[in-house]
Motif scaffolding. Structure first.
Motif, PDB file in Angstrom:
ATOM      1  N   GLU A 278     -12.054 -25.729  35.999  1.00 14.66           N
ATOM      2  CA  GLU A 278     -11.449 -26.100  34.725  1.00 14.66           C
ATOM      3  C   GLU A 278     -11.921 -27.476  34.287  1.00 14.66           C
ATOM      4  O   GLU A 278     -12.205 -28.324  35.127  1.00 14.66           O
ATOM      5  CB  GLU A 278      -9.919 -26.181  34.859  1.00 14.66           C
ATOM      6  CG  GLU A 278      -9.257 -24.872  35.206  1.00 14.66           C
ATOM      7  CD  GLU A 278      -7.752 -25.045  35.387  1.00 14.66           C
ATOM      8  OE1 GLU A 278      -7.223 -26.151  35.121  1.00 14.66           O
ATOM      9  OE2 GLU A 278      -7.108 -24.061  35.803  1.00 14.66           O
ATOM     10  N   ILE A 279     -11.984 -27.670  32.985  1.00 16.38           N
ATOM     11  CA  ILE A 279     -12.029 -29.031  32.461  1.00 16.38           C
ATOM     12  C   ILE A 279     -10.594 -29.315  32.034  1.00 16.38           C
ATOM     13  O   ILE A 279     -10.072 -28.632  31.161  1.00 16.38           O
ATOM     14  CB  ILE A 279     -12.970 -29.156  31.252  1.00 16.38           C
ATOM     15  CG1 ILE A 279     -14.384 -28.723  31.629  1.00 16.38           C
ATOM     16  CG2 ILE A 279     -12.955 -30.590  30.732  1.00 16.38           C
ATOM     17  CD1 ILE A 279     -15.367 -28.793  30.472  1.00 16.38           C
ATOM     18  N   PRO A 280      -9.921 -30.272  32.672  1.00 20.71           N
ATOM     19  CA  PRO A 280      -8.510 -30.479  32.340  1.00 20.71           C
ATOM     20  C   PRO A 280      -8.356 -31.001  30.904  1.00 20.71           C
ATOM     21  O   PRO A 280      -9.309 -31.509  30.315  1.00 20.71           O
ATOM     22  CB  PRO A 280      -8.056 -31.522  33.361  1.00 20.71           C
ATOM     23  CG  PRO A 280      -9.303 -32.216  33.802  1.00 20.71           C
ATOM     24  CD  PRO A 280     -10.406 -31.199  33.687  1.00 20.71           C
ATOM     25  N   ARG A 298     -10.989 -36.567  30.468  1.00 21.18           N
ATOM     26  CA  ARG A 298     -11.109 -35.244  31.091  1.00 21.18           C
ATOM     27  C   ARG A 298     -12.157 -35.248  32.208  1.00 21.18           C
ATOM     28  O   ARG A 298     -12.438 -34.204  32.785  1.00 21.18           O
ATOM     29  CB  ARG A 298     -11.510 -34.214  30.032  1.00 21.18           C
ATOM     30  CG  ARG A 298     -10.597 -34.203  28.829  1.00 21.18           C
ATOM     31  CD  ARG A 298     -11.074 -33.191  27.789  1.00 21.18           C
ATOM     32  NE  ARG A 298     -10.826 -31.826  28.213  1.00 21.18           N
ATOM     33  CZ  ARG A 298     -11.294 -30.751  27.569  1.00 21.18           C
ATOM     34  NH1 ARG A 298     -12.050 -30.903  26.500  1.00 21.18           N
ATOM     35  NH2 ARG A 298     -11.016 -29.545  27.993  1.00 21.18           N
TER      36      ARG A 298
END
Lengths: 332, 314
Positions: A278-280, A298
């Motif tokens: 994931e890319i937060p 991010r």
């Protein structure tokens, strides 16, 4: 496909900054964006929503609404002519003649009350002064060029009578009418089914090679550009964060955002992943220029130095640049 | 499978409109979903996949066939009799914003069913809402805000929290990540996978995106013009598609690392459900069509490899 390295760029965008003000809110849509396209070259601009990729394209066409768009600086040179601030007469001549553009949704770009024949012929009448009869003949040839079946019957048809894939072909025919040297395609297949997308991409590739025109393909889909573009420009929050040859960007991305995007992209045939990287957080909207890396909230590698200024594009390898403090630094 | 399926459709048919304008969106579909199983449903626009998902939940009228949920035939159940089952079957939409009341706070949107259906008092409902929001990665204070204050990914988290509020056994996910950016899509897919594992949820996961379905589904059904043309385990089906339509779909998906973009796996657009070809529905676009394909519609039957397939000439 790619012109000689020494060729002068067909399109040269340099340090372009554009802000929008609407409903009391300001958005910094582009912040110091630079990229260029050589004659006959295919360049992809890749980004998510809010990255500024469409604004970059529209500004090249001189299509930004003047009452909300404020040009902060920079230049857009096309075939040596400055587009930024050019008179509407100059822009009008370029649009539809030297630069063609196709959009995601042909239904909104095509006029619902004009026949297909009238719309495809229009640029020829407008820019080439073609007679109605000659324009009709050419429109027929153009519909054949984009491989539409039964073009004679289509000339008299209206957009709503066509499928989405056929409308996209009509829009391509219209954009190519005056044999532009540059075609800008803004998410041309995003609204289409995957089998029709494959048809349109193959058609665009065939036409691009046949006509030797340059293309700027704007998309959110890294897989779509894999075989299509010679170079990729990756945008995030109005800035170019990385650019370079397609194979390099896809196999050895240098910017953490590009790395994250690639890691988050699912590939058919790989089976089930235990977990998708994931890319937060979410894509951010920048309201005014800030002296920091826009991706740092991010970023898995964020460091105090990321808050010290906007990292400039620095060379990674030949023709490959990335805007990250880690690039060019000694990782020891 | 020894255990009876949780969700079962047999010969399911849905029509829209009447008389000459009638369109058969779902034209006789059989499917079964076991407890805790995720069935992926793929196909192009107009193939009837969303309508099928809604018909299984009795959200649109069913015109033929049967739907069973946990052993109960719900096809003709009056709404009153259906009500006790409703909490157990929920739906997550592509655009949760359209499904949320813009004037209700997120706390109300997620919490209302807790009052109305479970009869929880205010404090209990608020505690449950806070727990649900936390589970989907939102903060307790988000309960006070209105839907427009959230990003697309956050709204989808709200949609998921609302679907989970009544502890369902089964969720129809209708293109739940199609409107999301790639970086946010990964978050929502991971969330759905986690929740599914924690709760043993069964899902019908509808998507036009094959790679998303391959990642999340146990089995996949491929739909074309209202019928299922192929079905099998996700990994097998995408690694070795058998139906000419599935093959064309798989070959059309762009891939990172691909070097050829001139291949056109299949010509033409999906035909309108208003003009379905006689015989095999796919025959008008099929590169392998035979004369017999015009004469009769191939039944969905198990082939030698254990795949469900509706094709005379795979």
């Amino acid at each position: 496909m790619t012109g000689p390295a020494s060729a002068a760029p067909l399109l040269d965008v340099a340090e372009l900054s554009i802000a929008f003000r609407a409903a009391g809110r300001q958005v910094q849509a582009l912040d110091g964006v630079s990229f260029s396209v050589l004659p006959g070259e295919v360049v992809a601009i890749v980004g998510e929503s809010g990255s500024g990729k469409t604004v970059a394209a529209l500004s090249t066409m001189g299509l930004l609404p003047p009452h909300v768009a404020r040009i902060g600086g920079g230049s857009i040179r096309f075939e040596g002519t400055e587009i930024l601030g050019a008179a509407e007469a100059v822009l009008g001549r370029l649009r539809g003649s030297r630069i063609g553009m196709i959009f995601q949704e042909p239904m909104t770009a095509l006029n619902p009350v004009l026949t297909i024949g009238e719309q495809v012929a229009e640029p020829l009448v407008l820019h080439r002064g073609a007679s109605r009869k000659a324009a009709r003949e050419q429109a027929l040839a153009l519909l054949r060029l984009v491989r539409l079946a039964d073009p004679g019957r289509l000339l008299g048809a209206y957009p709503h009578q066509l499928s989405g894939g056929m409308r996209q072909r009509v829009m391509i025919a219209q954009a190519l009418a005056c044999e532009p040297s540059l075609l800008i395609a803004d998410e041309p297949t995003t609204a289409l089914d995957v089998t029709v997308q494959a048809q349109i991409m193959a058609l665009l590739r065939g036409l691009q090679q046949q006509l030797g025109m340059a293309m700027v393909l704007i998309t959110h889909d890294l897989a779509l550009v894999s075989a299509f573009a010679a170079r990729i420009v990756v945008m995030y929050a109005g800035r170019v964060v990385e650019q370079g040859p397609t194979a390099r960007i896809l196999s050895a991305p240098a910017h953490p955002y590009t790395q994250g995007l690639l890691a988050a992209t699912l590939q058919l045939g790989e089976g089930r992943r235990e977990r998708i990287a994931e890319i937060p957080g979410t894509v951010r909207v920048v309201s005014a220029v800030e002296e920091q890396c826009y991706f740092h909230p991010r970023c898995p590698h964020a460091a105090p130095a990321c808050l010290a200024g906007r990292p400039p594009l620095r060379p990674v390898a030949a023709g490959h640049k990335a805007a990250c403090i880690r690039v060019g630094a000694d990782h020891g | 499978m020894a255990e009876a399926p949780l969700v079962e459709a047999a010969g399911l048919a849905v029509r829209y409109g009447v008389g000459a304008d009638a369109v058969t969106a779902v034209a006789g579909v059989d499917l079964a979903i076991a407890r805790g199983e995720v069935l992926g449903l793929v196909g192009e626009s107009g193939c009837g996949k969303s309508t099928l998902g809604r018909a299984i939940l009795r959200l649109v009228p069913v015109h033929g066939g049967r739907v069973r949920f946990d052993g109960t035939d719900i096809t003709d159940l009056p709404e009153r009799a259906l009500r006790p089952l409703r909490p157990r079957m929920q739906i997550v939409f592509q655009d949760p914003f359209a499904a949320l009341n813009p004037r209700k706070t997120v706390g109300q949107a997620v919490g209302d069913p807790l009052h109305a259906v479970l009869g929880l008092d205010r404090t209990m409902a608020e505690m449950k809402v806070a727990a649900l929001l936390a589970r989907v990665g939102l903060l307790p204070e988000h309960a006070e805000r209105l839907p427009h204050e959230f990003s697309g990914g956050q709204r989808q988290r709200i949609g998921i929290a609302r679907a989970l509020a009544l502890d369902p056994d089964f969720i129809v996910c209708d293109e739940p990540v199609s409107a999301l950016d790639v970086s946010v899509r990964a978050q929502v897919l991971n969330l759905l996978a986690d929740i599914r594992a924690e709760r043993g949820l069964a899902m019908l996961f509808i998507s036009h995106d094959l790679s998303v379905v391959e990642h999340i589904a146990d089995r996949v059904a491929v739909m074309y013009l209202g019928r299922i043309v192929e079905s099998g385990p996700a990994r097998d089906l995408f690694a070795g598609p058998r139906h000419p339509y599935t093959r064309a779909l798989v070959a059309s998906v762009p891939r990172i690392g691909a070097t050829d973009d001139t291949a056109v796996p299949i010509e033409g657009d999906p035909p309108s459900p208003r003009s379905v070809p006689a015989g095999c529905r796919f025959r008008s676009r099929c590169p392998r069509a035979l004369p017999c394909c015009a004469a009769a519609e191939p039944p969905l039957a198990v082939d030698g490899a254990g795949r469900l397939l509706a094709c005379f000439n795979p």
